[in-house]
Design a protein around this motif. Structure first.
Motif, mmCIF file in Angstrom:
data_model
loop_
_atom_site.group_PDB
_atom_site.id
_atom_site.type_symbol
_atom_site.label_atom_id
_atom_site.label_comp_id
_atom_site.label_asym_id
_atom_site.label_seq_id
_atom_site.Cartn_x
_atom_site.Cartn_y
_atom_site.Cartn_z
ATOM 1 N N GLU A 9 0.821 -1.212 0.000
ATOM 2 C CA GLU A 9 0.000 0.000 0.000
ATOM 3 C C GLU A 9 0.856 1.264 0.000
ATOM 4 O O GLU A 9 0.483 2.282 -0.585
ATOM 5 N N SER A 10 2.023 1.177 0.655
ATOM 6 C CA SER A 10 2.901 2.347 0.710
ATOM 7 C C SER A 10 3.519 2.671 -0.647
ATOM 8 O O SER A 10 3.989 3.786 -0.872
ATOM 9 N N LEU A 11 3.531 1.667 -1.557
ATOM 10 C CA LEU A 11 4.114 1.868 -2.880
ATOM 11 C C LEU A 11 3.060 2.172 -3.939
ATOM 12 O O LEU A 11 3.389 2.334 -5.107
ATOM 13 N N ARG A 12 1.810 2.231 -3.526
ATOM 14 C CA ARG A 12 0.736 2.520 -4.471
ATOM 15 C C ARG A 12 0.846 3.956 -4.973
ATOM 16 O O ARG A 12 1.090 4.889 -4.207
ATOM 17 N N ILE A 13 0.624 4.132 -6.295
ATOM 18 C CA ILE A 13 0.735 5.478 -6.873
ATOM 19 C C ILE A 13 -0.550 5.933 -7.547
ATOM 20 O O ILE A 13 -0.708 7.122 -7.849
ATOM 21 N N GLY A 14 -1.466 5.004 -7.845
ATOM 22 C CA GLY A 14 -2.689 5.430 -8.506
ATOM 23 C C GLY A 14 -3.519 4.251 -8.957
ATOM 24 O O GLY A 14 -3.298 3.108 -8.528
ATOM 25 N N THR A 15 -4.488 4.510 -9.832
ATOM 26 C CA THR A 15 -5.389 3.464 -10.328
ATOM 27 C C THR A 15 -5.486 3.542 -11.847
ATOM 28 O O THR A 15 -5.266 4.611 -12.455
ATOM 29 N N ILE A 16 -5.849 2.398 -12.438
ATOM 30 C CA ILE A 16 -5.973 2.321 -13.897
ATOM 31 C C ILE A 16 -7.243 3.045 -14.328
ATOM 32 O O ILE A 16 -8.341 2.762 -13.847
ATOM 33 N N ASP A 17 -7.088 3.966 -15.264
ATOM 34 C CA ASP A 17 -8.212 4.748 -15.776
ATOM 35 C C ASP A 17 -8.613 4.306 -17.183
ATOM 36 O O ASP A 17 -9.733 4.535 -17.623
ATOM 37 N N PHE A 18 -7.667 3.679 -17.904
ATOM 38 C CA PHE A 18 -7.908 3.211 -19.276
ATOM 39 C C PHE A 18 -6.932 2.071 -19.558
ATOM 40 O O PHE A 18 -5.779 2.102 -19.097
ATOM 41 N N ILE A 19 -7.391 1.048 -20.288
ATOM 42 C CA ILE A 19 -6.504 -0.073 -20.592
ATOM 43 C C ILE A 19 -6.800 -0.621 -21.980
ATOM 44 O O ILE A 19 -7.958 -0.712 -22.400
#
Length: 691
Positions: A9-19
């Motif tokens: 969780e500490s290394l999380r930077i964001g979420t996928i918005d398009f793939i």
């Protein structure tokens, strides 16, 4: 100590918005650092173009590479835990990164320790979905991405994008499938080539069975390997004090294509004469005077071969003027047949019978307005009569089997001239071969080239192979450096062609006589765009440049089967032969600024991996992009440091230092004397001045 979930969780930077299969867009969290991150234990800039991002998947992570970064304005706040209570908010800037999917980083099943180990592999079987989190890789994960693959025996540098992880390669993949080192002048290209050789030999041990043949058109590599054992250096002008030996590529090593390219022989008269002359001289017909009987026997064999050529072309009974040309040959042959006292009675009778047959063909056609055409039966009977006479002089029908004019049997340039003149006389082509003879005479009279191409009595094919390709001794490690810098441009192509072709043919025969075993050897071609040029494949004319290119194309296509690899170095990849470039499976790309060259290089990699190649125009010296067979994915590499005294002599000239500090007087007279081969002129001038 944090749990795995907390660490993740500490290394999380964001979420996928398009793939999509070739692009993933990630919406960065508001709380993510906007300039520095500590994911590898040291402060690093973030987000960073060409950096790596991970996405959770079954049994590991999907690995992506950042392609571009942008900002979009949001219509509502994106902070976690903040809800819209009807308050009007201003648009908020959101950071979005585009990521190219590369492969899968799986948990290793080979790890026996409790520490987590990873293995990277290209290809993606399961993609994440919209809303899945994106993570920064840890230092161990970055190293696993870069330091992937087996048999990584040769370290060539470090990766500045991945915490300076070691970049090492498998030499089997690096040299076995051909390497192209491309980049502008001054980008570190030559140092990388010298480094690949040095680091490979050092990794294997200086007494290993390594074999590198460096074709050096600029004389840059002479001192690069001075600390190694069994380094053979050859040049047009030898220097015993510095251990530089005389370059030897005798005329008899050249094959028919190389001779045709050098002499620029035309197809109708000159080329057949040259081929027949090479056959004769390689058999020793014009090498030794063994008496009139031996000369007559060879003469009979030659005219029988000429008639064979005529019959295959249909010339003797074809339309005018070909029958007339054949008639002129018959008259010359009849005049050349003589009896000598050393002939036996049977041999004399055979000669007389042949002359009678010739007279029966010549006499009726000598009358005014006579029909000169020949029937097929007349020509066939004449050939049989010549064969019978040849057998009477000790010959055999087996001697008329096709002869390979490319067999490297020794002969001298003078013998070749005699052979061409004699065969031109027999084939009635004397008036057409003058320009060809002049080119050969000019070659033989060149004092600088004489020592390179001349035939020495005690110099054998075995000796040449040992000197230039592989010694026969147990300690067979060798780096052969061939300095081509003082050769004329056309001769440079011919010499490079001969050396490369002989290397390939030697390794082909080695495999044949050793039950399929190979003798791994690498040819290193500096300034490859000079020797492996694009050429017009439809042209029927031979040139030294196209002949040289064709040899390298054959090596590129077939060399791997016989253990022959190529290392090509070029600053103009767009000028290289497409065939050779397409056969190179590994590329080391330094700074490239030319548009055409960049366009060609971009076609070497799939669309989703081209983001890294956008760095090519701005790469600093010593930095390069490694891609292809020797690496699982394109890697930005900072090449290992090469000591200054072990680098090729390709530094930029120091104009300012010369302008401000140089006080030397140039001795142009010594240079001119050496150029003109006038050894005593300086001494004579000094003597005259003293008087």
């Amino acid at each position: 100590m944090m749990s795995p979930i907390e660490t993740s969780e500490s290394l999380r930077i964001g979420t996928i918005d398009f793939i999509s299969p070739d692009e993933i867009k990630v919406l960065l969290d508001i709380e993510v650092p906007n300039d520095v991150t500590l994911n590898t234990g040291v402060p690093r800039s973030f987000p960073k173009i060409n950096g790596y991002v991970l996405f959770s998947c079954e049994n590991g992570y999907l690995v992506g590479q950042i392609n571009w970064i942008t900002i979009e304005l949001s219509q509502y706040p994106k902070r976690r835990g903040i809800q819209d209570f009807g308050i009007i908010d201003l648009p908020f800037p959101l950071r979005i990164i585009s990521v190219n999917p590369l492969g899968i980083l799986r948990y290793s099943s080979k790890s026996a320790s409790k520490d987590v180990r990873y293995e990277f592999s290209r290809g993606i079987d399961i993609f994440p979905t919209v809303g899945d989190p994106a993570y920064l890789p840890t230092e161990d994960q970055l190293k696993a991405i870069i330091e992937n693959g087996e048999n990584r025996r040769v370290k060539i540098g470090t990766s500045p994008l991945c915490g300076n992880a070691e970049v090492s390669v498998d030499p089997d993949k690096l040299f076995g499938r051909h390497v192209a080192v491309l980049g502008n002048t001054g980008s570190g290209k030559s140092c990388s080539v010298a480094g690949l050789i040095r680091w490979s030999v050092e990794a294997a041990g200086k007494n290993s069975n390594s074999r590198f043949i460096i074709l050096d058109p600029n004389g840059e590599y002479s001192e690069c390997f001075s600390d190694f054992q069994n380094v053979n250096r050859y040049a047009v002008e030898p220097n015993k004090e510095n251990g530089i030996k005389q370059l030897k590529v005798p005329l008899w090593l050249w094959n028919t294509d190389e001779w045709i390219a050098f002499t620029q022989a035309g197809g109708k008269a000159q080329k057949p004469t040259l081929i027949q002359s090479l056959r004769a001289v390689r058999e020793g017909v014009f090498s030794i005077d063994l008496g009139e009987k031996y000369k007559t026997k060879n003469f009979l064999k030659t005219i029988a071969s000429i008639i064979d050529i005529e019959i295959k072309k249909g010339d003797p009974w074809a339309s005018f003027p070909k029958p007339k040309a054949f008639f002129e040959k018959l008259k010359k042959w009849n005049e050349s047949l003589e009896e000598f006292d050393e002939f036996s009675e049977n041999e004399k009778n055979a000669i007389n019978d042949l002359k009678d047959n010739l007279e029966r063909l010549i006499t009726p056609r000598s009358a005014q307005y006579a029909n000169i055409d020949f029937s097929k039966g007349e020509v066939t009977n004449l050939k049989e009569s010549i064969n019978e006479t040849y057998i009477a002089f000790g010959g055999s029908n087996k001697d008329f089997l096709p002869i390979d004019e490319n067999i490297p049997n020794p002969f001298s340039g003078e013998n070749l001239l005699s052979s061409i003149e004699a065969n031109a006389e027999l084939m009635n082509t004397s008036e057409y071969v003058e320009t060809m003879l002049m080119r050969i005479k000019t070659l033989l009279s060149d004092k600088h080239l004489k020592s390179v191409i001349s035939n020495e009595k005690d110099y054998s094919l075995k000796k040449w192979i040992e000197d230039y390709i592989c010694p026969s001794s147990e300690n067979s490690s060798a780096i052969t450096i061939i300095d081509l810098s003082l050769l004329p441009s056309e001769m440079t192509h011919i010499i490079a062609s001969v050396i490369s072709r002989m290397t390939l043919e030697t390794l082909q025969r080695y495999r044949k006589f050793n039950n399929g075993k190979t003798l791994p050897t690498t040819i290193v071609m500096e300034e490859a765009h000079t020797f492996i040029k694009r050429y017009n494949d439809d042209s029927e004319t031979y040139s030294s440049a196209s002949t040289c290119s064709k040899i390298f194309e054959k090596i590129a296509r077939e060399g791997r089967k016989f253990g022959l690899g190529l290392v090509l170095s070029s600053q103009r990849p767009s000028e290289l032969s497409p065939t050779v470039l397409s056969q190179c499976n590994t590329f080391l790309l330094h700074r490239i600024s030319n548009d055409r060259d960049q366009e060609l290089v971009h076609r070497l990699v799939p669309d989703n991996l081209r983001g890294l190649l956008r760095d090519l125009p701005s790469l600093p010296s010593r930095n390069a992009i490694l891609l292809g067979w020797a690496t699982e994915l394109p890697i930005l590499v900072q090449m290992k440091h090469l000591p200054e005294d072990k680098r090729p002599k390709s530094n930029d000239p120091e104009y300012w230092k010369y302008w401000t500090e140089n006080k030397e007087t140039v001795d142009w007279q010594s240079i001119a004397n050496d150029w003109q081969d006038k050894e005593n002129e300086q001494t004579q001038d000094n003597t005259e001045e003293g008087e």
